[in-house]
Design a protein around this motif. Structure first.
Motif, PDB file in Angstrom:
ATOM      1  N   UNK A  74       0.854  -1.186   0.000  1.00  0.00           N
ATOM      2  CA  UNK A  74       0.000   0.000   0.000  1.00  0.00           C
ATOM      3  C   UNK A  74       0.888   1.233   0.000  1.00  0.00           C
ATOM      4  N   UNK A  75       0.509   2.207  -0.801  1.00  0.00           N
ATOM      5  CA  UNK A  75       1.111   3.530  -0.745  1.00  0.00           C
ATOM      6  C   UNK A  75       0.122   4.484  -1.381  1.00  0.00           C
ATOM      7  N   UNK A  76       0.112   5.730  -0.919  1.00  0.00           N
ATOM      8  CA  UNK A  76      -0.826   6.693  -1.490  1.00  0.00           C
ATOM      9  C   UNK A  76      -0.575   6.886  -2.971  1.00  0.00           C
ATOM     10  N   UNK A  77       0.686   6.719  -3.412  1.00  0.00           N
ATOM     11  CA  UNK A  77       0.979   6.719  -4.840  1.00  0.00           C
ATOM     12  C   UNK A  77       0.683   8.025  -5.529  1.00  0.00           C
ATOM     13  N   UNK A  78       0.945   9.151  -4.875  1.00  0.00           N
ATOM     14  CA  UNK A  78       0.608  10.448  -5.452  1.00  0.00           C
ATOM     15  C   UNK A  78       1.723  11.433  -5.178  1.00  0.00           C
ATOM     16  N   UNK A  79       2.780  11.391  -5.996  1.00  0.00           N
ATOM     17  CA  UNK A  79       3.922  12.264  -5.750  1.00  0.00           C
ATOM     18  C   UNK A  79       3.560  13.730  -5.892  1.00  0.00           C
ATOM     19  N   UNK A  80       2.594  14.062  -6.751  1.00  0.00           N
ATOM     20  CA  UNK A  80       2.233  15.464  -6.942  1.00  0.00           C
ATOM     21  C   UNK A  80       1.517  16.044  -5.728  1.00  0.00           C
ATOM     22  N   UNK A  81       0.846  15.193  -4.936  1.00  0.00           N
ATOM     23  CA  UNK A  81       0.116  15.665  -3.768  1.00  0.00           C
ATOM     24  C   UNK A  81       0.841  15.409  -2.455  1.00  0.00           C
ATOM     25  N   UNK A  82       1.993  14.767  -2.512  1.00  0.00           N
ATOM     26  CA  UNK A  82       2.749  14.567  -1.291  1.00  0.00           C
ATOM     27  C   UNK A  82       2.932  13.123  -0.926  1.00  0.00           C
ATOM     28  N   UNK A  83       3.917  12.451  -1.549  1.00  0.00           N
ATOM     29  CA  UNK A  83       4.191  11.061  -1.214  1.00  0.00           C
ATOM     30  C   UNK A  83       4.857  10.943   0.143  1.00  0.00           C
ATOM     31  N   UNK A  84       5.823  11.833   0.418  1.00  0.00           N
ATOM     32  CA  UNK A  84       6.538  11.701   1.694  1.00  0.00           C
ATOM     33  C   UNK A  84       6.466  12.971   2.540  1.00  0.00           C
ATOM     34  N   UNK A  85       5.457  13.823   2.270  1.00  0.00           N
ATOM     35  CA  UNK A  85       5.181  14.980   3.126  1.00  0.00           C
ATOM     36  C   UNK A  85       3.851  14.773   3.841  1.00  0.00           C
ATOM     37  N   UNK A  86       3.436  15.767   4.600  1.00  0.00           N
ATOM     38  CA  UNK A  86       2.321  15.587   5.531  1.00  0.00           C
ATOM     39  C   UNK A  86       0.993  15.200   4.879  1.00  0.00           C
ATOM     40  N   UNK A  87       0.598  15.763   3.716  1.00  0.00           N
ATOM     41  CA  UNK A  87      -0.671  15.301   3.136  1.00  0.00           C
ATOM     42  C   UNK A  87      -0.694  13.794   2.878  1.00  0.00           C
ATOM     43  N   UNK A  88       0.420  13.249   2.372  1.00  0.00           N
ATOM     44  CA  UNK A  88       0.493  11.804   2.169  1.00  0.00           C
ATOM     45  C   UNK A  88       0.438  11.037   3.479  1.00  0.00           C
ATOM     46  N   UNK A  89       1.048  11.597   4.520  1.00  0.00           N
ATOM     47  CA  UNK A  89       1.017  10.944   5.830  1.00  0.00           C
ATOM     48  C   UNK A  89      -0.400  10.889   6.384  1.00  0.00           C
ATOM     49  N   UNK A  90      -1.152  11.972   6.231  1.00  0.00           N
ATOM     50  CA  UNK A  90      -2.524  11.991   6.737  1.00  0.00           C
ATOM     51  C   UNK A  90      -3.384  10.974   5.990  1.00  0.00           C
TER      52      UNK A  90
END
Length: 682
Positions: free
Chosen positions: A286-302
């Motif tokens: 599983x991964x959010x899979x969205x580098x444009x929206x934040x893969x390893x920043x806070x939006x991806x973490x949420x």
């Protein structure tokens, strides 16, 4: 080398938190506090020991270091998967080689297991299906569990084998001349027999496609059904769990999860044969899979925290992040911080090809690391998820009840610039007075902070934050009845359902009755009560999915915690003046051709209208034929063509349509003909 997930992106109109709110909820205005409802009477799944997981890959030089293991332990990781995605199908464990791929130093199986033990986790091993054999896999089990006594319980057969070219896309190695789901299933049986002959206590997992993700539901030329149908029908009696992978490609897909898991369970129940209820579901990538929206920043973490909590609440026994170390990708600025497009939990200290941008020092945690850590602190093994909901799409809520009676509530604020005051309301739980323990992680923070702030009913959520509120009960827990056992469905019609359950253990007083409640968001409604352990609930709505719990109440009025949930779907009238059969003639994972056979069992009709409702907002009508089709929101109508208005007694009219979907495709189940609810023919 980083892995690039090959998935068709899903589109959905839900926001990150809207899934948690009842359909009737009106969103609060900006100047009103967010209302959070927590219902301790609405029980969901129990948190498993292996819930928080991640992937290790043999091309990661730091796979076996003590520093990596200690960081994963601090994150609460309880399962580690090896040898890493598609490399699993080219990896040979005895020689520690992967022809065609890179194998890093110090990544052999024993080094991996040393890290597993230091982390305090369990291992999941993916046996080589693509270029391996059942004998090779059995030898791995022998070495792991007999020779080395590692006691590895979970073994997958291959990685994403449906990506072997059979459906037109090829990224997974597969040397078998026959690349069909039948051949994979036949080999799963052979692998399971060989591996369990060595150690009969192990659990075998088979690869499935994830609902609404390519190539789910596609039937290739020569196949008797879709991948899942064929694999489950052939190998269902030999497996113990199924494997899903999910890279949603965006941060707002949590609303898909409940249907995704329910549809998988329905496929297992339909195709895997007797005893299929034993088969678990693992989300091993599983991964959010969205580098444009934040893969390893806070939006991806949420999004990660929200997805982990939702998947576990729906009964998935492990969710495994891709990946521990992955490597730099597209570099962007997200929410005030550099996003390296890295799908890892920890920095690999890699740089762009031109050396212009480099990641932070090796093993620096990225924001999703703290998401896993927060979920692990919020939902501990043995806790039971309970329903929680909010009235703002920017705020998501999850809750668990702990065995000692404590409650924990996870609140996720996805707004980049708004701090929200929150009012919390509880059903079936009275919090003790005083400031609760509050864990918080904010945008850019390098740790989770802990303090005693706010009150049990009032908190403030910083922008882009995860907050866990831990509450003690005001009421004494000793002496109340134990929870009733898992309820089972013994009969169901369009309007009734008969349930039975094991009796609850009495507390200090005798049990007076049992109450059956239905979940609707964070609201429960009582469907019935009885002094026994069997009940028939009535006045249900045809073709509707219900999730219910059973609670015990003693002679003094004290109530137990809820049983495990039971989900079932009612049927349609057995006797009606009409019947409808829906047949899916073809499916391409984002749309399908449906054929409807409408049979009139009543008086002749001079003019007719067939109506149905799309179950989900992400479904729509593309086109239709042999009737005049219209769509208004989620309501669909098909009216007879002017030249052919008559439907005689016993006659059947066949019409068709193309339906679109961008999330799990729950098919319409209830059809009305001129206002009469028809019998839906399976």
């Amino acid at each position: 080398m980083p892995k690039v997930p090959l998935r068709a992106a899903l589109a959905v109109l839900l926001t990150l938190a809207a899934f948690n709110a009842p359909a009737t909820t009106a969103y609060a205005s900006d100047d009103e506090p967010v209302h959070v409802a927590v219902n301790a009477r609405a029980g969901l799944a129990t948190v498993p020991e292996t819930g928080i997981g991640t992937n290790h890959a043999i091309w990661d030089t730091n796979l076996g270091t003590n520093e990596t293991a200690d960081l994963l332990k601090d994150a609460g990781v309880k399962l580690l998967r090896y040898p890493g995605g598609s490399y699993s199908d080219i990896y040979h464990w005895e020689t520690h080689t992967a022809p065609g791929g890179y194998v890093a130093p110090d990544t052999d199986f024993d080094t991996f297991m040393n890290g597993v033990r230091r982390t305090g986790a369990q291992a999941m091993v993916t046996a080589n299906y693509g270029t391996g054999t059942a004998e090779e896999a059995a030898g791995w089990v022998r070495y792991a569990n007999i020779t080395k006594r590692y006691g590895i319980k979970y073994w997958e057969i291959g990685n994403e084998i449906y990506g072997n070219g059979h459906y037109g896309a090829e990224w997974e190695a597969d040397d078998h001349p026959d690349k069909s789901p039948h051949e994979y299933a036949r080999n799963v049986v052979a692998y399971a027999d060989a591996m369990k002959a060595v150690d009969p206590t192990i659990k075998i997992g088979a690869v499935l496609t994830t609902p609404a993700n390519w190539p789910d539901a596609i039937v290739a030329e020569g196949d008797s059904g879709s991948w899942n149908q064929v694999v489950l029908s052939t190998a269902g009696s030999k497996i113990d769990f199924v494997i899903l992978h999910w890279y949603p490609g965006a941060l707002d897909r949590t609303g898909h999860i409940s249907d995704m898991i329910q549809l998988t369970r329905e496929q297992i129940a339909t195709y895997a044969g007797p005893g299929s209820e034993r088969i678990g579901i693992a989300m091993t990538e599983f991964n959010t899979g969205s580098s444009s929206n934040g893969t390893n920043t806070q939006p991806g973490a949420l999004a990660a925290a929200d997805s982990y909590a939702t998947l576990l609440a729906n009964g998935v026994f492990t969710v495994d992040w891709w990946n521990v170390h992955n490597g730099i990708g597209e570099v962007t600025e997200v929410a005030g911080h550099t996003d390296y497009g890295d799908f890892g939990l920890l920095s690999s200290a890699s740089c762009t090809s031109d050396g212009s941008v480099c990641e932070p020092p090796l093993n620096t945690p990225f924001a999703p690391y703290y998401a896993l850590q927060m979920v692990g602190k919020f939902a501990r093994p043995g806790d039971r998820f309970i329903r929680a909901a909010t009235d703002r799409p920017e705020v998501a809520a999850h809750a668990v009840r702990r065995p000692n009676g404590d409650l924990a509530v996870l609140l996720i604020n996805t707004s980049e610039d708004t701090s929200y005051p929150v009012e919390l309301d509880y059903t079936g739980f009275a919090p003790a007075a005083g400031a609760p323990t509050v864990l918080t992680h904010t945008n850019g923070a390098t740790s989770i902070t802990s303090g005693s702030t706010g009150t049990p009913t009032a908190q403030t959520l910083p922008p882009l934050s995860m907050t866990t509120v831990i509450l003690r009960p005001a009421d004494p827990q000793a002496g109340r009845p134990g929870s009733p056992g898992q309820p089972k469905l013994t009969a169901v019609t369009g309007t009734t359902a008969t349930l039975t359950w094991p009796a609850a253990k009495p507390g200090t007083r005798k049990i007076a009755k049992y109450e059956v409640v239905r979940q609707h968001g964070a609201v429960t409604e009582q469907l019935g009560e009885t002094s026994g352990t069997t009940i028939t609930v009535r006045n249900l709505k045809p073709g509707t999915r219900y999730t219910v719990n059973v609670l015990a109440r003693d002679t003094g009025g004290a109530q137990s915690w809820p049983s495990a949930p039971l989900t079932f779907t009612t049927g349609t009238p057995a006797d009606s003046s009409c019947s409808v059969k829906l047949t899916v003639q073809s499916d391409w994972s984002s749309g399908y051709v449906g054929s409807l056979d409408i049979t009139n069992h009543g008086a002749p009709l001079d003019g007719w209208t067939l109506s149905f409702t799309w179950p989900r907002a992400w479904q729509s009508l593309d086109s239709g034929w042999s009737a005049v089709w219209t769509e208004d929101g989620r309501e669909v109508r098909a009216v007879n063509e002017a030249a052919n208005p008559t439907l005689d007694t016993g006659a059947t009219a066949t019409i068709g349509f193309v339906g679109n979907y961008s999330g799990p495709n729950v098919l319409p189940a209830v059809f009305t003909l001129n206002g009469t609810t028809c019998t839906t023919v399976p």
